[in-house]
Design a protein around this motif. Structure first.
Motif, PDB file in Angstrom:
ATOM      1  N   HIS A 120      25.330 -10.356  38.580  1.00 53.72           N
ATOM      2  CA  HIS A 120      24.537  -9.955  37.421  1.00 53.72           C
ATOM      3  C   HIS A 120      24.657 -11.006  36.310  1.00 53.72           C
ATOM      4  CE1 HIS A 120      22.523  -7.359  34.569  1.00 53.72           C
ATOM      5  NE2 HIS A 120      23.531  -7.523  33.728  1.00 53.72           N
ATOM      6  N   VAL A 121      25.867 -11.495  36.075  1.00 49.87           N
ATOM      7  CA  VAL A 121      26.085 -12.524  35.054  1.00 49.87           C
ATOM      8  C   VAL A 121      25.286 -13.779  35.398  1.00 49.87           C
ATOM      9  CG1 VAL A 121      27.805 -14.077  34.029  1.00 49.87           C
ATOM     10  CG2 VAL A 121      28.313 -11.637  34.295  1.00 49.87           C
ATOM     11  N   ARG A 122      25.296 -14.166  36.676  1.00 47.53           N
ATOM     12  CA  ARG A 122      24.512 -15.326  37.100  1.00 47.53           C
ATOM     13  C   ARG A 122      23.044 -15.136  36.764  1.00 47.53           C
ATOM     14  NH1 ARG A 122      23.848 -15.300  42.960  1.00 47.53           N
ATOM     15  NH2 ARG A 122      22.149 -13.968  42.303  1.00 47.53           N
ATOM     16  N   ASP A 123      22.518 -13.951  37.041  1.00 45.94           N
ATOM     17  CA  ASP A 123      21.110 -13.674  36.763  1.00 45.94           C
ATOM     18  C   ASP A 123      20.826 -13.693  35.259  1.00 45.94           C
ATOM     19  OD1 ASP A 123      20.823 -13.401  39.497  1.00 45.94           O
ATOM     20  OD2 ASP A 123      20.802 -11.198  39.451  1.00 45.94           O
ATOM     21  N   VAL A 124      21.728 -13.117  34.471  1.00 48.28           N
ATOM     22  CA  VAL A 124      21.555 -13.089  33.017  1.00 48.28           C
ATOM     23  C   VAL A 124      21.586 -14.511  32.456  1.00 48.28           C
ATOM     24  CG1 VAL A 124      22.648 -12.379  30.849  1.00 48.28           C
ATOM     25  CG2 VAL A 124      22.426 -10.735  32.715  1.00 48.28           C
ATOM     26  N   LEU A 125      22.533 -15.314  32.928  1.00 52.70           N
ATOM     27  CA  LEU A 125      22.622 -16.693  32.450  1.00 52.70           C
ATOM     28  C   LEU A 125      21.415 -17.517  32.892  1.00 52.70           C
ATOM     29  CD1 LEU A 125      26.429 -17.462  32.909  1.00 52.70           C
ATOM     30  CD2 LEU A 125      25.189 -17.024  30.762  1.00 52.70           C
ATOM     31  N   GLY A 126      20.905 -17.261  34.077  1.00 49.36           N
ATOM     32  CA  GLY A 126      19.695 -17.947  34.543  1.00 49.36           C
ATOM     33  C   GLY A 126      18.509 -17.630  33.650  1.00 49.36           C
ATOM     34  N   LYS A 127      18.364 -16.365  33.279  1.00 45.70           N
ATOM     35  CA  LYS A 127      17.290 -15.979  32.360  1.00 45.70           C
ATOM     36  C   LYS A 127      17.526 -16.614  31.000  1.00 45.70           C
ATOM     37  CE  LYS A 127      14.859 -12.004  30.391  1.00 45.70           C
ATOM     38  NZ  LYS A 127      14.636 -12.702  29.153  1.00 45.70           N
ATOM     39  N   GLN A 128      18.767 -16.676  30.587  1.00 47.04           N
ATOM     40  CA  GLN A 128      19.107 -17.296  29.295  1.00 47.04           C
ATOM     41  C   GLN A 128      18.674 -18.768  29.300  1.00 47.04           C
ATOM     42  OE1 GLN A 128      20.001 -15.906  26.655  1.00 47.04           O
ATOM     43  NE2 GLN A 128      21.330 -17.190  25.440  1.00 47.04           N
ATOM     44  N   LEU A 129      18.903 -19.466  30.393  1.00 45.61           N
ATOM     45  CA  LEU A 129      18.474 -20.869  30.490  1.00 45.61           C
ATOM     46  C   LEU A 129      16.959 -21.004  30.387  1.00 45.61           C
ATOM     47  CD1 LEU A 129      20.793 -22.393  33.229  1.00 45.61           C
ATOM     48  CD2 LEU A 129      20.624 -23.069  30.829  1.00 45.61           C
ATOM     49  N   ILE A 130      16.245 -20.140  31.076  1.00 45.27           N
ATOM     50  CA  ILE A 130      14.780 -20.168  31.019  1.00 45.27           C
ATOM     51  C   ILE A 130      14.303 -19.925  29.584  1.00 45.27           C
ATOM     52  CG2 ILE A 130      12.686 -18.923  31.737  1.00 45.27           C
ATOM     53  CD1 ILE A 130      14.145 -18.506  34.479  1.00 45.27           C
ATOM     54  N   ASP A 131      14.884 -18.928  28.923  1.00 44.04           N
ATOM     55  CA  ASP A 131      14.516 -18.625  27.538  1.00 44.04           C
ATOM     56  C   ASP A 131      14.836 -19.796  26.608  1.00 44.04           C
ATOM     57  OD1 ASP A 131      13.649 -16.123  28.354  1.00 44.04           O
ATOM     58  OD2 ASP A 131      15.422 -15.067  27.614  1.00 44.04           O
ATOM     59  N   LEU A 132      15.997 -20.418  26.807  1.00 51.03           N
ATOM     60  CA  LEU A 132      16.370 -21.563  25.969  1.00 51.03           C
ATOM     61  C   LEU A 132      15.420 -22.740  26.182  1.00 51.03           C
ATOM     62  CD1 LEU A 132      20.246 -21.455  26.263  1.00 51.03           C
ATOM     63  CD2 LEU A 132      18.906 -21.132  24.175  1.00 51.03           C
ATOM     64  N   ASP A 133      15.060 -23.009  27.431  1.00 53.65           N
ATOM     65  CA  ASP A 133      14.120 -24.096  27.708  1.00 53.65           C
ATOM     66  C   ASP A 133      12.772 -23.838  27.037  1.00 53.65           C
ATOM     67  OD1 ASP A 133      15.973 -25.527  29.168  1.00 53.65           O
ATOM     68  OD2 ASP A 133      15.271 -24.777  31.119  1.00 53.65           O
ATOM     69  N   ARG A 134      12.312 -22.580  27.064  1.00 52.78           N
ATOM     70  CA  ARG A 134      11.046 -22.228  26.415  1.00 52.78           C
ATOM     71  C   ARG A 134      11.152 -22.430  24.906  1.00 52.78           C
ATOM     72  NH1 ARG A 134       9.994 -18.116  23.702  1.00 52.78           N
ATOM     73  NH2 ARG A 134      11.654 -16.840  24.562  1.00 52.78           N
TER      74      ARG A 134
END
Length: 129
Positions: free
Chosen positions: A79-93
């Motif tokens: 779950h943490v991996r998925d949350v951090l992956g979404k966090q990266l996508i949001d940060l890139d945007r």
């Protein structure tokens, strides 16, 4: 340990610890006979996890979700991996949006820097924007 000692151990205020407890990020503290909150080493680990999660930019709701998974006896690493992956996508945007905004502001600033304020159109609020 009492709340002041726990706060000092993790570099937080007692108010922050009470807030986390009220939000459900911490389980209710044990109470001593005189009513003082008593915290164990597990609380310190949990507070340190909350701090690290906030440094990674996670919201309290995201952190609470991770803690709930852990409290249910499940390792939350996937779950943490998925949350951090979404966090990266949001940060890139956000970075892309800020980069575009910076280019727009820099272009406008270059125009303003070269312009003569005496030539500003009095009919407009400001002809620079």
């Amino acid at each position: 340990m009492r709340i002041g000692e726990a706060a000092a151990a993790v570099g937080m205020t007692t108010k922050t610890i009470r807030f986390y407890e009220n939000r459900g990020l911490l389980p209710p503290a044990e109470r001593s006979a005189n009513g003082y909150r008593e915290y164990g080493r597990d609380t310190i680990s949990r507070l340190e996890f909350i701090r690290r999660s906030q440094i990674a930019g996670l919201t309290l709701a995201q952190i609470q979700g991770i803690l709930q998974i852990r409290d249910n006896g499940i390792t939350p690493c996937t779950h943490v991996r998925d949350v951090l992956g979404k966090q990266l996508i949001d940060l890139d945007r956000k970075i892309a949006e800020l980069t575009a905004l910076r280019a727009t502001v820099a272009e406008q600033y270059a125009f303003v820097e070269a312009a003569d304020p005496r030539n500003c159109d009095a009919e407009q609020i400001c002809s620079y924007i």
